[in-house]
Design a protein around this motif. Structure first.
Motif, PDB file in Angstrom:
ATOM      1  N   GLN A  53      -6.065  15.912 -11.875  1.00 48.76           N
ATOM      2  CA  GLN A  53      -5.309  15.985 -10.628  1.00 48.76           C
ATOM      3  C   GLN A  53      -6.125  15.453  -9.464  1.00 48.76           C
ATOM      4  N   SER A  54      -7.394  15.798  -9.441  1.00 46.95           N
ATOM      5  CA  SER A  54      -8.278  15.301  -8.374  1.00 46.95           C
ATOM      6  C   SER A  54      -8.404  13.784  -8.436  1.00 46.95           C
ATOM      7  N   GLU A  55      -8.443  13.239  -9.667  1.00 43.17           N
ATOM      8  CA  GLU A  55      -8.521  11.797  -9.823  1.00 43.17           C
ATOM      9  C   GLU A  55      -7.257  11.138  -9.270  1.00 43.17           C
ATOM     10  N   TYR A  56      -6.096  11.699  -9.604  1.00 43.79           N
ATOM     11  CA  TYR A  56      -4.838  11.164  -9.075  1.00 43.79           C
ATOM     12  C   TYR A  56      -4.875  11.149  -7.547  1.00 43.79           C
ATOM     13  N   GLN A  57      -5.227  12.267  -6.971  1.00 39.77           N
ATOM     14  CA  GLN A  57      -5.208  12.388  -5.512  1.00 39.77           C
ATOM     15  C   GLN A  57      -6.200  11.432  -4.859  1.00 39.77           C
ATOM     16  N   ARG A  58      -7.349  11.252  -5.497  1.00 39.15           N
ATOM     17  CA  ARG A  58      -8.347  10.324  -4.952  1.00 39.15           C
ATOM     18  C   ARG A  58      -7.818   8.891  -4.958  1.00 39.15           C
ATOM     19  N   VAL A  59      -7.219   8.480  -6.086  1.00 38.95           N
ATOM     20  CA  VAL A  59      -6.694   7.124  -6.191  1.00 38.95           C
ATOM     21  C   VAL A  59      -5.558   6.899  -5.200  1.00 38.95           C
ATOM     22  N   ILE A  60      -4.658   7.866  -5.097  1.00 38.23           N
ATOM     23  CA  ILE A  60      -3.535   7.738  -4.168  1.00 38.23           C
ATOM     24  C   ILE A  60      -4.024   7.610  -2.736  1.00 38.23           C
ATOM     25  N   LYS A  61      -4.979   8.435  -2.363  1.00 36.84           N
ATOM     26  CA  LYS A  61      -5.527   8.381  -1.013  1.00 36.84           C
ATOM     27  C   LYS A  61      -6.186   7.044  -0.738  1.00 36.84           C
ATOM     28  N   LEU A 161      14.180   2.971  -4.204  1.00 32.34           N
ATOM     29  CA  LEU A 161      15.394   3.398  -3.496  1.00 32.34           C
ATOM     30  C   LEU A 161      15.124   3.657  -2.018  1.00 32.34           C
ATOM     31  N   GLY A 162      14.132   2.961  -1.463  1.00 33.59           N
ATOM     32  CA  GLY A 162      13.813   3.100  -0.048  1.00 33.59           C
ATOM     33  C   GLY A 162      12.947   4.283   0.292  1.00 33.59           C
ATOM     34  N   LEU A 163      12.496   5.032  -0.708  1.00 32.38           N
ATOM     35  CA  LEU A 163      11.635   6.189  -0.465  1.00 32.38           C
ATOM     36  C   LEU A 163      10.186   5.699  -0.394  1.00 32.38           C
ATOM     37  N   SER A 164       9.752   5.374   0.804  1.00 31.27           N
ATOM     38  CA  SER A 164       8.456   4.737   0.986  1.00 31.27           C
ATOM     39  C   SER A 164       7.306   5.639   0.532  1.00 31.27           C
ATOM     40  N   SER A 165       6.210   5.003   0.139  1.00 28.36           N
ATOM     41  CA  SER A 165       4.976   5.685  -0.257  1.00 28.36           C
ATOM     42  C   SER A 165       5.203   6.655  -1.418  1.00 28.36           C
ATOM     43  N   SER A 166       6.047   6.250  -2.360  1.00 28.25           N
ATOM     44  CA  SER A 166       6.287   7.076  -3.542  1.00 28.25           C
ATOM     45  C   SER A 166       5.324   6.689  -4.660  1.00 28.25           C
ATOM     46  N   VAL A 167       4.970   7.688  -5.476  1.00 31.18           N
ATOM     47  CA  VAL A 167       4.029   7.471  -6.577  1.00 31.18           C
ATOM     48  C   VAL A 167       4.597   8.088  -7.845  1.00 31.18           C
ATOM     49  N   THR A 168       4.567   7.328  -8.946  1.00 35.80           N
ATOM     50  CA  THR A 168       4.909   7.866 -10.256  1.00 35.80           C
ATOM     51  C   THR A 168       3.738   7.590 -11.190  1.00 35.80           C
ATOM     52  N   ALA A 201       7.628   5.323 -14.035  1.00 31.16           N
ATOM     53  CA  ALA A 201       8.984   5.015 -13.578  1.00 31.16           C
ATOM     54  C   ALA A 201       8.980   3.860 -12.589  1.00 31.16           C
ATOM     55  N   ILE A 202       9.800   2.846 -12.878  1.00 30.98           N
ATOM     56  CA  ILE A 202       9.978   1.704 -11.978  1.00 30.98           C
ATOM     57  C   ILE A 202      11.461   1.604 -11.672  1.00 30.98           C
ATOM     58  N   ASN A 203      11.806   1.772 -10.403  1.00 36.31           N
ATOM     59  CA  ASN A 203      13.196   1.775  -9.951  1.00 36.31           C
ATOM     60  C   ASN A 203      13.401   0.698  -8.896  1.00 36.31           C
ATOM     61  N   PRO A 204      14.662   0.369  -8.565  1.00 33.58           N
ATOM     62  CA  PRO A 204      14.903  -0.598  -7.502  1.00 33.58           C
ATOM     63  C   PRO A 204      14.152  -0.209  -6.231  1.00 33.58           C
ATOM     64  N   GLY A 205      13.421  -1.146  -5.680  1.00 37.31           N
ATOM     65  CA  GLY A 205      12.574  -0.875  -4.512  1.00 37.31           C
ATOM     66  C   GLY A 205      11.109  -0.835  -4.875  1.00 37.31           C
ATOM     67  N   ASN A 206      10.790  -0.575  -6.155  1.00 34.53           N
ATOM     68  CA  ASN A 206       9.399  -0.615  -6.615  1.00 34.53           C
ATOM     69  C   ASN A 206       8.881  -2.052  -6.744  1.00 34.53           C
ATOM     70  N   SER A 207       9.796  -2.994  -6.870  1.00 34.68           N
ATOM     71  CA  SER A 207       9.399  -4.384  -7.070  1.00 34.68           C
ATOM     72  C   SER A 207       8.420  -4.842  -5.997  1.00 34.68           C
ATOM     73  N   GLY A 208       7.329  -5.465  -6.431  1.00 34.23           N
ATOM     74  CA  GLY A 208       6.334  -5.973  -5.500  1.00 34.23           C
ATOM     75  C   GLY A 208       5.264  -4.973  -5.150  1.00 34.23           C
ATOM     76  N   GLY A 209       5.373  -3.737  -5.650  1.00 30.90           N
ATOM     77  CA  GLY A 209       4.380  -2.715  -5.350  1.00 30.90           C
ATOM     78  C   GLY A 209       3.156  -2.825  -6.245  1.00 30.90           C
ATOM     79  N   ALA A 210       2.507  -1.704  -6.482  1.00 30.94           N
ATOM     80  CA  ALA A 210       1.231  -1.720  -7.187  1.00 30.94           C
ATOM     81  C   ALA A 210       1.261  -0.834  -8.425  1.00 30.94           C
ATOM     82  N   LEU A 211       0.772  -1.375  -9.542  1.00 31.50           N
ATOM     83  CA  LEU A 211       0.466  -0.586 -10.729  1.00 31.50           C
ATOM     84  C   LEU A 211      -1.050  -0.460 -10.759  1.00 31.50           C
ATOM     85  N   VAL A 212      -1.541   0.786 -10.681  1.00 35.65           N
ATOM     86  CA  VAL A 212      -2.948   1.035 -10.370  1.00 35.65           C
ATOM     87  C   VAL A 212      -3.603   1.863 -11.464  1.00 35.65           C
ATOM     88  N   ASN A 213      -4.854   1.527 -11.818  1.00 34.03           N
ATOM     89  CA  ASN A 213      -5.601   2.345 -12.770  1.00 34.03           C
ATOM     90  C   ASN A 213      -6.360   3.438 -12.030  1.00 34.03           C
TER      91      ASN A 213
END
Length: 354
Positions: A53-61, A161-168, A201-213
């Protein structure tokens, strides 16, 4: 590629696996020791979960400030800050035929304006540039596509779907996929090789975003999700991202020269169409025209020929030919099997560049 429908079963697993012991109670019975072992296993699992969980939060930040929302007049998508000069990378199908856009950075309600630098629909990539670069704009770090492995944990960041700054979150499900986009549903119709398949999960609006390790590196650009042919909707857990190596190759050229001068994509130098046999089944690609001086022209292929094989790959449709070419590079030598006036012929070809 064909995606077949399957029924998924949801299996819920406990946080820790418990050892089950049967027998009589007693001071020296192993069950007493197993109890302490179980508590240790639970503690370890909880600690591991906390570390992840800490790793997720660090990467997201670290990465999310580099992911933006892009609004065209009809399309809404995501983008990645490419450099500190205001270049934003996104999908070509997000920008469409438009030239100006509204951009919103992560955790901000301020709308910025941007203009198209160039779009390259053949690889479904585009670059736009902010008219004014805000202070503190942070460029993303891109990883090495060659090091992406199946099973890696990844995070998809964008504006579904326009929900900015979303992470899956999910994993890399496969690498090296060749996928052809639809063109009737807003895609560019591009055939893209070496795509990263992910369960994130990749939904309409995710296009052009980032897939991150979990190293905070962008390893791909989420571009499309598979559809379920039975229902016409998306197939959950099957999404595709353009690999970072392709992204950087194209984006670097656009940023540097304003256009793509070296696509790295092999071509025969023909225009063609799918033909069908007497049973109305796809049976090859009829050559409509041949580019003068191109690979097919040099190999003696002519308009009216019907291509049925490229190297060791059977060709039945224009899409199958495009996907076969996507596996090759300009300058590669291969063979083309075709029919001319009912006779089968074979020619050696040195592939050109698209």
């Amino acid at each position: 590629m064909d995606i077949t429908r399957t029924r998924a079963l949801r299996l819920v697993l406990p946080l820790a696996v418990l050892a089950l012991v049967s027998g009589c109670s007693g001071a020296g019975f192993p069950g007493a020791r197993d109890s302490s072992t179980t508590r240790a296993a639970q503690a370890l699992a909880q600690q591991s979960g906390g570390d992840l969980q800490s790793e997720y939060q660090r990467v997201i930040k670290d990465v999310l400030p580099s992911v933006v929302q892009i609004q065209a007049s009809r399309e809404l998508g995501s983008g990645i800050v490419y450099d500190d000069k205001g270049h934003i990378l996104t999908n070509a199908h997000v920008v469409g035929n438009e030239k100006t856009f509204k951009v919103t950075t992560a955790n901000s309600e301020n709308t910025l304006t941007a203009r198209l630098v160039s779009s390259y629909p053949q690889q479904d990539l585009a670059v736009v540039k902010l008219d004014q670069v805000p202070s503190g704009l942070k460029a993303a770090t891109f990883g090495d596509s060659a090091k992406v492995e199946v099973g890696q944990i990844v995070l998809a960041m964008g504006s579904p779907l326009g929900l900015s700054s979303s992470v899956t979150q999910g994993i890399v499900s496969a690498t090296g996929r060749t996928v052809t986009e639809g063109s009737s549903d807003g895609g560019t119709g591009a055939t893209i090789a070496n795509m990263v398949q992910t369960s994130a999960a990749i939904n309409p609006g995710n296009s052009g975003g980032a897939l991150v390790n979990l190293n905070g590196q962008v390893i791909g650009i989420p571009t499309l999700a598979a559809t379920d042919p039975s229902f016409g909707g998306s197939a959950p857990g099957i999404g595709f991202a353009i690999p970072a190596s392709t992204v950087k190759t194209i984006a670097d050229q656009i940023v540097r020269t304003g256009k793509v001068t070296d696509s790295g994509r092999a071509a025969l130098g023909i225009t063609g169409r799918t033909v069908v046999d007497q049973n109305y089944q796809p049976a090859g690609v009829a050559v409509v025209s041949v580019k003068s001086g191109g690979a097919a022209d040099k190999a003696g292929i002519q308009a009216g020929d019907i291509i049925t094989r490229l190297g060791d790959t059977d060709i039945t449709t224009i899409t199958s030919l495009t996907e076969a070419l996507a596996q090759d590079k300009p300058g590669d030598r291969t063979s083309v099997t075709f029919t001319r006036n009912g006779s089968q012929k074979k020619a050696d070809v040195t592939l050109g560049q698209q």
